[in-house]
Scaffold this motif. Structure first.
Motif, PDB file in Angstrom:
ATOM      1  N   HIS A 164      45.247  24.829  29.767  1.00 37.88           N
ATOM      2  CA  HIS A 164      44.843  25.952  28.921  1.00 37.88           C
ATOM      3  C   HIS A 164      45.498  27.249  29.398  1.00 37.88           C
ATOM      4  O   HIS A 164      46.065  28.012  28.606  1.00 37.88           O
ATOM      5  CB  HIS A 164      43.322  26.071  28.941  1.00 37.88           C
ATOM      6  CG  HIS A 164      42.778  27.193  28.115  1.00 37.88           C
ATOM      7  ND1 HIS A 164      41.464  27.605  28.205  1.00 37.88           N
ATOM      8  CD2 HIS A 164      43.347  28.011  27.194  1.00 37.88           C
ATOM      9  CE1 HIS A 164      41.268  28.612  27.378  1.00 37.88           C
ATOM     10  NE2 HIS A 164      42.387  28.882  26.754  1.00 37.88           N
ATOM     11  N   VAL A 165      45.451  27.500  30.698  1.00 33.69           N
ATOM     12  CA  VAL A 165      46.025  28.724  31.246  1.00 33.69           C
ATOM     13  C   VAL A 165      47.537  28.749  31.025  1.00 33.69           C
ATOM     14  O   VAL A 165      48.106  29.772  30.611  1.00 33.69           O
ATOM     15  CB  VAL A 165      45.667  28.860  32.737  1.00 33.69           C
ATOM     16  CG1 VAL A 165      46.413  30.019  33.375  1.00 33.69           C
ATOM     17  CG2 VAL A 165      44.161  29.048  32.901  1.00 33.69           C
ATOM     18  N   HIS A 166      48.197  27.639  31.285  1.00 36.25           N
ATOM     19  CA  HIS A 166      49.651  27.570  31.090  1.00 36.25           C
ATOM     20  C   HIS A 166      49.995  27.774  29.618  1.00 36.25           C
ATOM     21  O   HIS A 166      50.957  28.483  29.280  1.00 36.25           O
ATOM     22  CB  HIS A 166      50.169  26.218  31.586  1.00 36.25           C
ATOM     23  CG  HIS A 166      51.664  26.163  31.713  1.00 36.25           C
ATOM     24  ND1 HIS A 166      52.471  25.730  30.691  1.00 36.25           N
ATOM     25  CD2 HIS A 166      52.492  26.489  32.746  1.00 36.25           C
ATOM     26  CE1 HIS A 166      53.738  25.777  31.085  1.00 36.25           C
ATOM     27  NE2 HIS A 166      53.779  26.243  32.317  1.00 36.25           N
ATOM     28  N   ARG A 167      49.210  27.202  28.733  1.00 35.32           N
ATOM     29  CA  ARG A 167      49.453  27.335  27.299  1.00 35.32           C
ATOM     30  C   ARG A 167      49.312  28.787  26.842  1.00 35.32           C
ATOM     31  O   ARG A 167      50.119  29.279  26.047  1.00 35.32           O
ATOM     32  CB  ARG A 167      48.482  26.439  26.536  1.00 35.32           C
ATOM     33  CG  ARG A 167      48.698  26.375  25.029  1.00 35.32           C
ATOM     34  CD  ARG A 167      47.916  25.227  24.425  1.00 35.32           C
ATOM     35  NE  ARG A 167      46.468  25.330  24.663  1.00 35.32           N
ATOM     36  CZ  ARG A 167      45.773  24.539  25.468  1.00 35.32           C
ATOM     37  NH1 ARG A 167      46.386  23.570  26.161  1.00 35.32           N
ATOM     38  NH2 ARG A 167      44.464  24.689  25.600  1.00 35.32           N
ATOM     39  N   MET A 168      48.295  29.486  27.349  1.00 38.49           N
ATOM     40  CA  MET A 168      48.146  30.896  26.997  1.00 38.49           C
ATOM     41  C   MET A 168      49.347  31.710  27.458  1.00 38.49           C
ATOM     42  O   MET A 168      49.867  32.549  26.717  1.00 38.49           O
ATOM     43  CB  MET A 168      46.859  31.467  27.606  1.00 38.49           C
ATOM     44  CG  MET A 168      45.578  31.013  26.948  1.00 38.49           C
ATOM     45  SD  MET A 168      44.126  31.949  27.529  1.00 38.49           S
ATOM     46  CE  MET A 168      44.012  31.391  29.240  1.00 38.49           C
ATOM     47  N   MET A 169      49.788  31.469  28.681  1.00 35.97           N
ATOM     48  CA  MET A 169      50.907  32.244  29.219  1.00 35.97           C
ATOM     49  C   MET A 169      52.186  32.004  28.441  1.00 35.97           C
ATOM     50  O   MET A 169      52.916  32.943  28.106  1.00 35.97           O
ATOM     51  CB  MET A 169      51.095  31.932  30.700  1.00 35.97           C
ATOM     52  CG  MET A 169      49.999  32.473  31.595  1.00 35.97           C
ATOM     53  SD  MET A 169      50.411  32.438  33.366  1.00 35.97           S
ATOM     54  CE  MET A 169      50.264  30.677  33.705  1.00 35.97           C
ATOM     55  N   THR A 170      52.481  30.747  28.144  1.00 37.48           N
ATOM     56  CA  THR A 170      53.741  30.444  27.459  1.00 37.48           C
ATOM     57  C   THR A 170      53.706  30.831  25.989  1.00 37.48           C
ATOM     58  O   THR A 170      54.764  31.030  25.378  1.00 37.48           O
ATOM     59  CB  THR A 170      54.092  28.951  27.604  1.00 37.48           C
ATOM     60  OG1 THR A 170      53.000  28.149  27.121  1.00 37.48           O
ATOM     61  CG2 THR A 170      54.372  28.600  29.055  1.00 37.48           C
ATOM     62  N   ALA A 171      52.520  30.964  25.414  1.00 34.78           N
ATOM     63  CA  ALA A 171      52.406  31.380  24.015  1.00 34.78           C
ATOM     64  C   ALA A 171      52.493  32.892  23.851  1.00 34.78           C
ATOM     65  O   ALA A 171      52.651  33.391  22.730  1.00 34.78           O
ATOM     66  CB  ALA A 171      51.092  30.876  23.424  1.00 34.78           C
ATOM     67  N   THR A 172      52.394  33.635  24.947  1.00 29.55           N
ATOM     68  CA  THR A 172      52.427  35.096  24.881  1.00 29.55           C
ATOM     69  C   THR A 172      53.830  35.582  24.536  1.00 29.55           C
ATOM     70  O   THR A 172      54.830  35.071  25.043  1.00 29.55           O
ATOM     71  CB  THR A 172      51.970  35.693  26.223  1.00 29.55           C
ATOM     72  OG1 THR A 172      50.591  35.365  26.432  1.00 29.55           O
ATOM     73  CG2 THR A 172      52.119  37.208  26.246  1.00 29.55           C
ATOM     74  N   SER A 173      53.894  36.598  23.706  1.00 28.09           N
ATOM     75  CA  SER A 173      55.174  37.209  23.355  1.00 28.09           C
ATOM     76  C   SER A 173      55.790  37.902  24.573  1.00 28.09           C
ATOM     77  O   SER A 173      55.122  38.743  25.206  1.00 28.09           O
ATOM     78  CB  SER A 173      54.966  38.247  22.248  1.00 28.09           C
ATOM     79  OG  SER A 173      56.035  39.167  22.195  1.00 28.09           O
ATOM     80  N   PRO A 174      57.040  37.600  24.937  1.00 25.69           N
ATOM     81  CA  PRO A 174      57.664  38.327  26.045  1.00 25.69           C
ATOM     82  C   PRO A 174      57.700  39.835  25.802  1.00 25.69           C
ATOM     83  O   PRO A 174      57.525  40.615  26.745  1.00 25.69           O
ATOM     84  CB  PRO A 174      59.075  37.728  26.102  1.00 25.69           C
ATOM     85  CG  PRO A 174      58.940  36.366  25.501  1.00 25.69           C
ATOM     86  CD  PRO A 174      57.907  36.516  24.426  1.00 25.69           C
ATOM     87  N   GLU A 175      57.903  40.240  24.550  1.00 28.82           N
ATOM     88  CA  GLU A 175      57.938  41.676  24.241  1.00 28.82           C
ATOM     89  C   GLU A 175      56.573  42.314  24.474  1.00 28.82           C
ATOM     90  O   GLU A 175      56.473  43.429  25.009  1.00 28.82           O
ATOM     91  CB  GLU A 175      58.377  41.892  22.787  1.00 28.82           C
ATOM     92  CG  GLU A 175      59.824  41.552  22.511  1.00 28.82           C
ATOM     93  CD  GLU A 175      60.051  40.047  22.319  1.00 28.82           C
ATOM     94  OE1 GLU A 175      59.044  39.286  22.247  1.00 28.82           O
ATOM     95  OE2 GLU A 175      61.218  39.628  22.258  1.00 28.82           O
ATOM     96  N   GLY A 176      55.516  41.611  24.080  1.00 28.23           N
ATOM     97  CA  GLY A 176      54.177  42.143  24.297  1.00 28.23           C
ATOM     98  C   GLY A 176      53.830  42.210  25.771  1.00 28.23           C
ATOM     99  O   GLY A 176      53.255  43.207  26.243  1.00 28.23           O
ATOM    100  N   ALA A 177      54.168  41.155  26.510  1.00 33.79           N
ATOM    101  CA  ALA A 177      53.875  41.133  27.939  1.00 33.79           C
ATOM    102  C   ALA A 177      54.663  42.213  28.676  1.00 33.79           C
ATOM    103  O   ALA A 177      54.131  42.893  29.561  1.00 33.79           O
ATOM    104  CB  ALA A 177      54.199  39.754  28.510  1.00 33.79           C
ATOM    105  N   ALA A 178      55.923  42.384  28.311  1.00 34.40           N
ATOM    106  CA  ALA A 178      56.754  43.391  28.973  1.00 34.40           C
ATOM    107  C   ALA A 178      56.228  44.797  28.700  1.00 34.40           C
ATOM    108  O   ALA A 178      56.180  45.645  29.605  1.00 34.40           O
ATOM    109  CB  ALA A 178      58.200  43.262  28.503  1.00 34.40           C
ATOM    110  N   ALA A 179      55.811  45.059  27.459  1.00 41.63           N
ATOM    111  CA  ALA A 179      55.288  46.388  27.126  1.00 41.63           C
ATOM    112  C   ALA A 179      54.026  46.692  27.919  1.00 41.63           C
ATOM    113  O   ALA A 179      53.829  47.820  28.394  1.00 41.63           O
ATOM    114  CB  ALA A 179      55.017  46.468  25.624  1.00 41.63           C
TER     115      ALA A 179
END
Length: 272
Positions: A164-179
């Motif tokens: 579940h944790v890995h799935r949440m992380m990989t589903a996150t937008s890189p642009e959103g995470a970077a911002a």
């Protein structure tokens, strides 16, 4: 006009207990609160948004400071006509919860800070977050998720929790995470704020958390005028998922206290 954030709003008709608002951490989404939503929505209203740039909420490239995340949460609660509530946040979500309290402390009946810390970013930390933001934009989320999974949750965590944790992380937008990373690098010092929190608080931390170690939780506990501290043995950065029954029991006791706490008159703003 619909709210900017995607969200869950469970049991909105409940009016006998204090609503619970749950703010997720980075780089996750509102499903990280699934055990708490399931446990508490039977008896109270539970609201869990996806932060800007995460889950089903829109992405804002560039820099998104914690203050923008807090405004989003406040605007959502205004839209949902939620007056007073208990506010819980984990990791970055805890810092957003601090920012929210600074904005509307008279509406927050109880404050839960899990696996987070109030200190401002260091120069080294700013460089590290900026570099990580650039990496996520260049490489995507998978390599980072693989590297940090067993720091987010303990190595012996339930495989379903790990997935579940890995799935949440990989589903996150890189642009959103970077911002969000760039914005978090600019955060203020929340320690003076914690010292003037006038509502009950609960500090929770995983005993094996290396991102926000127990010493950080103890320091927050010491700053807060009225707080309880719970250390979850065998858990790392996400005790709400790693030890959900234990986390829910501690949170449930805290919420019962919040439900029974009279609303105090709003004190004058000491910064005026």
């Amino acid at each position: 006009m619909p709210p900017f954030l995607a969200y869950d709003d469970k049991n909105p008709a409940s009016s006998t207990r204090t609503p619970l608002v749950l703010v997720h951490g980075h780089p996750f989404d509102r499903t990280m609160w699934a055990p708490q939503i399931a446990a508490f929505s039977a008896g109270r209203r539970v609201i869990a948004p996806d932060l800007r740039g995460y889950g089903a909420s829109p992405v804002t490239p560039g820099t998104v400071p914690l203050s923008r995340h807090a405004r989003d949460v406040v605007e959502l609660l205004d839209f949902l006509e939620v007056d007073t509530f208990a506010l819980a946040g984990l990791s970055m979500g805890g810092q957003i919860a601090m920012e929210c309290y600074d904005r509307l402390g008279d509406r927050v009946r109880g404050l839960v800070l899990a696996d987070t810390f109030p200190d401002p970013e260091t120069p080294e930390g700013r460089k590290g977050r900026t570099a990580l933001a650039a990496r996520l934009l260049a490489e995507g989320m998978h390599g980072y998720a693989d590297e940090v999974l067993e720091r987010m949750v303990a190595p012996d965590a339930d495989p379903q929790v790990k997935a579940h944790v890995h799935r949440m992380m990989t589903a996150t937008s890189p642009e959103g995470a970077a911002a969000a990373l760039r914005g978090r690098a600019e955060r203020p010092d929340y320690r003076p704020l914690l010292a003037r929190v006038s509502v009950p608080a609960l500090v929770v931390v995983g005993a094996d958390d290396t991102f926000t170690p127990v010493a950080d939780a103890e320091a927050m506990h010491a700053l807060l005028p009225d707080s309880a501290l719970h250390v979850s043995k065998g858990a790392a950065h996400m005790p709400n998922l790693e030890r959900p029954e234990e986390f829910n029991e501690v949170l449930g006791r805290f919420l019962a206290r919040v439900d029974g706490t009279p609303i105090a008159p709003t004190a004058p703003d000491s910064r005026a």
